[in-house]
Scaffold this motif. Structure first.
Motif, PDB file in Angstrom:
ATOM      1  N   GLU A 144      16.480  28.172  23.732  1.00  0.00           N
ATOM      2  CA  GLU A 144      16.405  29.606  23.443  1.00  0.00           C
ATOM      3  C   GLU A 144      17.310  30.444  24.314  1.00  0.00           C
ATOM      4  O   GLU A 144      17.592  30.094  25.455  1.00  0.00           O
ATOM      5  CB  GLU A 144      14.969  30.103  23.694  1.00  0.00           C
ATOM      6  CG  GLU A 144      14.056  29.882  22.546  1.00  0.00           C
ATOM      7  CD  GLU A 144      12.767  30.674  22.691  1.00  0.00           C
ATOM      8  OE1 GLU A 144      11.894  30.438  21.883  1.00  0.00           O
ATOM      9  OE2 GLU A 144      12.654  31.517  23.618  1.00  0.00           O
ATOM     10  N   GLU A 145      17.643  31.578  23.784  1.00  0.00           N
ATOM     11  CA  GLU A 145      18.289  32.637  24.554  1.00  0.00           C
ATOM     12  C   GLU A 145      17.316  33.080  25.650  1.00  0.00           C
ATOM     13  O   GLU A 145      16.114  33.159  25.403  1.00  0.00           O
ATOM     14  CB  GLU A 145      18.576  33.771  23.555  1.00  0.00           C
ATOM     15  CG  GLU A 145      18.699  35.147  24.103  1.00  0.00           C
ATOM     16  CD  GLU A 145      18.540  36.220  23.008  1.00  0.00           C
ATOM     17  OE1 GLU A 145      19.111  37.281  23.176  1.00  0.00           O
ATOM     18  OE2 GLU A 145      17.821  35.979  22.005  1.00  0.00           O
ATOM     19  N   PHE A 146      17.829  33.365  26.842  1.00  0.00           N
ATOM     20  CA  PHE A 146      16.982  33.816  27.942  1.00  0.00           C
ATOM     21  C   PHE A 146      16.592  35.279  27.723  1.00  0.00           C
ATOM     22  O   PHE A 146      17.433  36.119  27.420  1.00  0.00           O
ATOM     23  CB  PHE A 146      17.736  33.677  29.266  1.00  0.00           C
ATOM     24  CG  PHE A 146      16.967  34.217  30.449  1.00  0.00           C
ATOM     25  CD1 PHE A 146      15.929  33.491  31.001  1.00  0.00           C
ATOM     26  CD2 PHE A 146      17.284  35.461  30.997  1.00  0.00           C
ATOM     27  CE1 PHE A 146      15.211  33.990  32.083  1.00  0.00           C
ATOM     28  CE2 PHE A 146      16.561  35.964  32.080  1.00  0.00           C
ATOM     29  CZ  PHE A 146      15.534  35.217  32.616  1.00  0.00           C
ATOM     30  N   LEU A 147      15.292  35.561  27.880  1.00  0.00           N
ATOM     31  CA  LEU A 147      14.808  36.935  27.743  1.00  0.00           C
ATOM     32  C   LEU A 147      14.532  37.510  29.128  1.00  0.00           C
ATOM     33  O   LEU A 147      13.743  36.947  29.882  1.00  0.00           O
ATOM     34  CB  LEU A 147      13.531  36.973  26.907  1.00  0.00           C
ATOM     35  CG  LEU A 147      13.642  36.446  25.471  1.00  0.00           C
ATOM     36  CD1 LEU A 147      12.281  36.416  24.804  1.00  0.00           C
ATOM     37  CD2 LEU A 147      14.620  37.308  24.668  1.00  0.00           C
ATOM     38  N   LYS A 156       6.519  25.584  17.647  1.00  0.00           N
ATOM     39  CA  LYS A 156       7.367  26.739  17.959  1.00  0.00           C
ATOM     40  C   LYS A 156       8.415  26.936  16.871  1.00  0.00           C
ATOM     41  O   LYS A 156       8.829  28.066  16.584  1.00  0.00           O
ATOM     42  CB  LYS A 156       7.995  26.564  19.334  1.00  0.00           C
ATOM     43  CG  LYS A 156       6.950  26.698  20.459  1.00  0.00           C
ATOM     44  CD  LYS A 156       7.538  26.541  21.837  1.00  0.00           C
ATOM     45  CE  LYS A 156       6.472  26.418  22.914  1.00  0.00           C
ATOM     46  NZ  LYS A 156       5.774  27.663  23.231  1.00  0.00           N
ATOM     47  N   VAL A 204      12.746  26.903  32.425  1.00  0.00           N
ATOM     48  CA  VAL A 204      13.738  27.971  32.507  1.00  0.00           C
ATOM     49  C   VAL A 204      14.547  27.711  33.768  1.00  0.00           C
ATOM     50  O   VAL A 204      13.984  27.686  34.866  1.00  0.00           O
ATOM     51  CB  VAL A 204      13.068  29.368  32.601  1.00  0.00           C
ATOM     52  CG1 VAL A 204      14.125  30.470  32.654  1.00  0.00           C
ATOM     53  CG2 VAL A 204      12.123  29.598  31.424  1.00  0.00           C
ATOM     54  N   LYS A 216      12.275  24.343  25.390  1.00  0.00           N
ATOM     55  CA  LYS A 216      10.839  24.288  25.073  1.00  0.00           C
ATOM     56  C   LYS A 216      10.506  23.070  24.245  1.00  0.00           C
ATOM     57  O   LYS A 216      11.157  22.818  23.229  1.00  0.00           O
ATOM     58  CB  LYS A 216      10.422  25.526  24.261  1.00  0.00           C
ATOM     59  CG  LYS A 216      10.644  26.830  24.972  1.00  0.00           C
ATOM     60  CD  LYS A 216      10.056  27.969  24.166  1.00  0.00           C
ATOM     61  CE  LYS A 216      10.117  29.248  24.994  1.00  0.00           C
ATOM     62  NZ  LYS A 216       9.474  30.378  24.319  1.00  0.00           N
ATOM     63  N   VAL A 256       7.687  24.333  28.964  1.00  0.00           N
ATOM     64  CA  VAL A 256       8.871  25.188  29.000  1.00  0.00           C
ATOM     65  C   VAL A 256       9.577  25.080  30.344  1.00  0.00           C
ATOM     66  O   VAL A 256       8.939  25.151  31.391  1.00  0.00           O
ATOM     67  CB  VAL A 256       8.465  26.659  28.763  1.00  0.00           C
ATOM     68  CG1 VAL A 256       9.686  27.567  28.824  1.00  0.00           C
ATOM     69  CG2 VAL A 256       7.760  26.800  27.433  1.00  0.00           C
ATOM     70  N   GLU A 289       6.907  40.703  31.197  1.00  0.00           N
ATOM     71  CA  GLU A 289       6.147  40.128  30.078  1.00  0.00           C
ATOM     72  C   GLU A 289       4.818  40.844  29.882  1.00  0.00           C
ATOM     73  O   GLU A 289       4.204  41.309  30.843  1.00  0.00           O
ATOM     74  CB  GLU A 289       5.881  38.648  30.353  1.00  0.00           C
ATOM     75  CG  GLU A 289       7.134  37.795  30.252  1.00  0.00           C
ATOM     76  CD  GLU A 289       6.871  36.328  30.547  1.00  0.00           C
ATOM     77  OE1 GLU A 289       5.776  35.833  30.228  1.00  0.00           O
ATOM     78  OE2 GLU A 289       7.780  35.678  31.106  1.00  0.00           O
ATOM     79  N   ALA A 324      13.546  35.724  20.579  1.00  0.00           N
ATOM     80  CA  ALA A 324      14.743  35.138  21.179  1.00  0.00           C
ATOM     81  C   ALA A 324      15.475  34.292  20.144  1.00  0.00           C
ATOM     82  O   ALA A 324      14.849  33.586  19.358  1.00  0.00           O
ATOM     83  CB  ALA A 324      14.342  34.267  22.369  1.00  0.00           C
ATOM     84  N   ASN A 353       5.997  26.189  35.770  1.00  0.00           N
ATOM     85  CA  ASN A 353       5.054  26.923  34.931  1.00  0.00           C
ATOM     86  C   ASN A 353       3.689  26.247  34.943  1.00  0.00           C
ATOM     87  O   ASN A 353       3.586  25.026  35.056  1.00  0.00           O
ATOM     88  CB  ASN A 353       5.556  26.957  33.488  1.00  0.00           C
ATOM     89  CG  ASN A 353       6.382  28.196  33.187  1.00  0.00           C
ATOM     90  OD1 ASN A 353       6.117  29.265  33.722  1.00  0.00           O
ATOM     91  ND2 ASN A 353       7.375  28.046  32.342  1.00  0.00           N
ATOM     92  N   LYS A 377       2.644  33.126  35.242  1.00  0.00           N
ATOM     93  CA  LYS A 377       2.745  31.747  34.756  1.00  0.00           C
ATOM     94  C   LYS A 377       3.121  30.732  35.829  1.00  0.00           C
ATOM     95  O   LYS A 377       2.762  29.572  35.751  1.00  0.00           O
ATOM     96  CB  LYS A 377       3.795  31.670  33.643  1.00  0.00           C
ATOM     97  CG  LYS A 377       3.353  32.320  32.347  1.00  0.00           C
ATOM     98  CD  LYS A 377       2.939  31.281  31.323  1.00  0.00           C
ATOM     99  CE  LYS A 377       2.174  31.856  30.162  1.00  0.00           C
ATOM    100  NZ  LYS A 377       2.860  32.902  29.428  1.00  0.00           N
ATOM    101  N   GLY A 410       1.254  25.461  27.839  1.00  0.00           N
ATOM    102  CA  GLY A 410       2.052  26.388  28.652  1.00  0.00           C
ATOM    103  C   GLY A 410       2.959  25.684  29.636  1.00  0.00           C
ATOM    104  O   GLY A 410       3.676  26.318  30.407  1.00  0.00           O
TER     105      GLY A 410
HETATM  106  P1  AMP Z   1       5.785  29.777  26.394  1.00  0.00           P
HETATM  107  O1  AMP Z   1       5.075  28.473  26.490  1.00  0.00           O
HETATM  108  O2  AMP Z   1       6.732  29.870  25.247  1.00  0.00           O
HETATM  109  O3  AMP Z   1       4.872  30.915  26.529  1.00  0.00           O
HETATM  110  O4  AMP Z   1       6.652  29.925  27.722  1.00  0.00           O
HETATM  111  C1  AMP Z   1       6.049  29.934  28.984  1.00  0.00           C
HETATM  112  C2  AMP Z   1       6.760  30.902  29.893  1.00  0.00           C
HETATM  113  O5  AMP Z   1       8.139  30.544  30.023  1.00  0.00           O
HETATM  114  C3  AMP Z   1       6.789  32.331  29.374  1.00  0.00           C
HETATM  115  O6  AMP Z   1       5.654  33.049  29.683  1.00  0.00           O
HETATM  116  C4  AMP Z   1       8.001  32.888  30.094  1.00  0.00           C
HETATM  117  O7  AMP Z   1       7.687  33.230  31.417  1.00  0.00           O
HETATM  118  C5  AMP Z   1       8.934  31.717  30.122  1.00  0.00           C
HETATM  119  N1  AMP Z   1       9.826  31.806  28.953  1.00  0.00           N
HETATM  120  C6  AMP Z   1       9.603  31.286  27.725  1.00  0.00           C
HETATM  121  N2  AMP Z   1      10.616  31.583  26.884  1.00  0.00           N
HETATM  122  C7  AMP Z   1      11.495  32.309  27.579  1.00  0.00           C
HETATM  123  C8  AMP Z   1      12.754  32.928  27.259  1.00  0.00           C
HETATM  124  N3  AMP Z   1      13.320  32.804  26.044  1.00  0.00           N
HETATM  125  N4  AMP Z   1      13.364  33.622  28.227  1.00  0.00           N
HETATM  126  C9  AMP Z   1      12.831  33.736  29.452  1.00  0.00           C
HETATM  127  N5  AMP Z   1      11.652  33.178  29.823  1.00  0.00           N
HETATM  128  C10 AMP Z   1      10.983  32.470  28.905  1.00  0.00           C
END
Ligand code: AMP
Ligand code: GLY
Length: 434
Positions: free
Chosen positions: A179-182, A103, A155, A143, A153, A186, A118, A218, A208, A150
């Motif tokens: 990370e900053e929360f998004l 990442k 949150v 993360k 992570v 999605e 983010a 997740n 997820k 998957g």
């Molecule tokens: P990833 O493995 O990076 O895809 O993260 C898995 C899931 O975590 C994503 O599909 C999002 O639902 C959640 N997630 C990851 N990064 C963020 C973020 N910066 N803000 C909010 N939700 C996130």
């Protein structure tokens, strides 16, 4: 052409089905496959992560194209070994797959290419993690930097829980990204790449979390649907212009061209579109929904990617229907999935009109009976005139399948079917998308 598909999940079952309906594919093999794939084509029990074993198999089968499904073989250099031996390969090199495998690497490429994502800080110990959490504030996003299917992570609004996850990643020898929360819905967009040209497929949405209402931990993905009626006009083109093409150009500039599918995981936030993550392969279970609608022959498309000929391919064609995939998971998934249970009703479900069952964690026991062998056991795909119809079909199918202790979400595509997904204004209007 003769095609070899590497992998054993629901995604690979979907790829195999799509390749079987391409008349230019004369011979199709998979390794290692699963019980569902084995019912369709010859499978070969090799280690899919071993570059030498995969190359030897491709040689023995005289394959014209090798399609790599999962990330692990990419990271272990299977595509590099195949290319060195002269085979056209759909799947990026080990170095290019770092877009998924690290990442921190992905963040670096995005920074170089000015791709919106983010804000993030890399932390290597608990002190740095604590400082980063406080700098970015709650909700906290932590993360694992490396591959975690998957599941790496967290949150959460609970600072101690966020720190505990960081510590677990450090204990495993890794670093973390804070990370900053998004906010905002999605979108998963698969973009087929040949190193320079990019061709988008239809967008999908994945679910997820393990429980209804996006509760619980997740997972690899509990369901998906495609296309997305609710996305703003021009979104796909915007993702191509601001995300996929710049990243592919940047990778070429580094001398590590990206050949395969760039999975863009996006959030439509109150500050515009943002990349959540990249994967270097098709998503699972989004692929099961996306390929159910594909009309363009898949083999020709993947071969054009492998050979650097995507510029000669026209736009991808789609069936007008909507597809919904619902995953059936084993008891205990995602933490400790139970395996070895009898599965019943798969054939009955497949007899329903507009219903397909794509197997993932399945195998045959000594008596030749279908049993579970993984966390995500299968997905049922419903193809219907609209979301309501497709959901009804998928759920009618999954209700016919029996597996002790199994679980599935009841709300896959429900919000979209009811029209209650909110797209923040900044992501909805092109002039606001910053
Ligand atoms: P990833 O493995 O990076 O895809 O993260 C898995 C899931 O975590 C994503 O599909 C999002 O639902 C959640 N997630 C990851 N990064 C963020 C973020 N910066 N803000 C909010 N939700 C996130
Ligand atoms: N469905 C999410 C993934 O394939 O990573």
């Amino acid at each position: 052409m003769k095609v070899l598909v590497i992998g054993s999940g629901g995604r690979e079952h979907a790829i195999v089905r799509a390749l079987l309906s391409d008349s230019s594919v004369h011979e199709l093999h998979a390794a290692p496959g699963n019980a569902g794939i084995d019912g369709l084509i010859p499978t070969h029990q090799i280690d899919p992560q071993d570059p030498a074993e995969v190359t030897e198999l491709a040689r023995r089968l005289d394959s014209d194209l090798v399609v790599i499904g999962p990330e692990a073989p990419l990271i272990s250099g299977v595509s590099d070994a195949l290319r060195e031996a002269g085979f056209p390969v759909f799947g990026p090199s080990r170095e290019a797959a770092a877009l998924e495998g690290s990442k921190a690497f992905a963040k670096g490429i995005m920074a170089e290419a000015s791709v919106p994502t983010a804000m993030a800080k890399v932390a290597s110990d608990i002190m740095e993690a604590g400082e980063a959490l406080d700098a970015l504030g709650a909700p906290y996003v932590v993360k694992d930097d490396g591959l975690a299917a998957g599941k790496g992570v967290v949150v959460t609004r609970d600072r101690d829980y966020a720190l505990a996850h960081a510590q677990a990643c450090f204990d495993g020898g890794g670093q973390v990204l804070i990370e900053e929360f998004l906010d905002g819905p999605e979108v998963s967009l698969f973009v087929i790449c040949d190193g320079s040209t990019v061709v988008p497929l239809a967008p999908a949405q994945d679910f997820k979390r393990i429980f209804d209402g996006d509760e619980g931990p997740n997972t690899g993905g509990m369901g998906a649907y495609s296309p997305l009626e609710w996305i703003p006009e021009g979104l796909v083109q915007e993702v191509i212009d601001r995300v996929a093409q710049p990243v592919v150009d940047q990778m070429a500039h580094h001398g590590t061209p990206f050949i395969g599918v760039l999975y863009c995981g996006l959030a439509l936030t109150s500050r515009g579109i943002r990349v959540i993550e990249f994967n270097a392969r098709f998503g699972d279970p989004e692929t099961q929904a996306v390929l159910a609608r594909l009309r363009t022959p898949l083999g020709a498309l993947l071969m054009a990617s492998a050979k650097g000929q995507l510029a000669e391919v026209g736009p991808v064609r789609w069936a007008p229907e909507t597809a919904v995939a619902v995953v059936l998971a084993a008891e205990g998934y995602p933490e400790r999935p139970r395996t070895g249970d009898r599965l019943r009703g798969v054939r009955k479900a497949e007899q329903l009109e507009g219903v397909k069952v794509l197997q993932a964690g399945t195998s045959l026991d000594e008596q030749g009976k279908l049993v579970s062998s993984g966390g995500r056991v299968l997905s049922v795909v419903g193809l219907g005139t609209d979301l309501v119809d497709a959901r009804e079909r998928a759920y009618a199918g999954i209700e016919l399948i029996e597996l002790d202790g199994s679980q599935y979400r009841r709300d896959i595509a429900a919000k979209a079917a009811w029209g209650t997904i909110d797209v923040p204004a900044a992501s909805a209007r092109p002039e606001n998308r910053g």
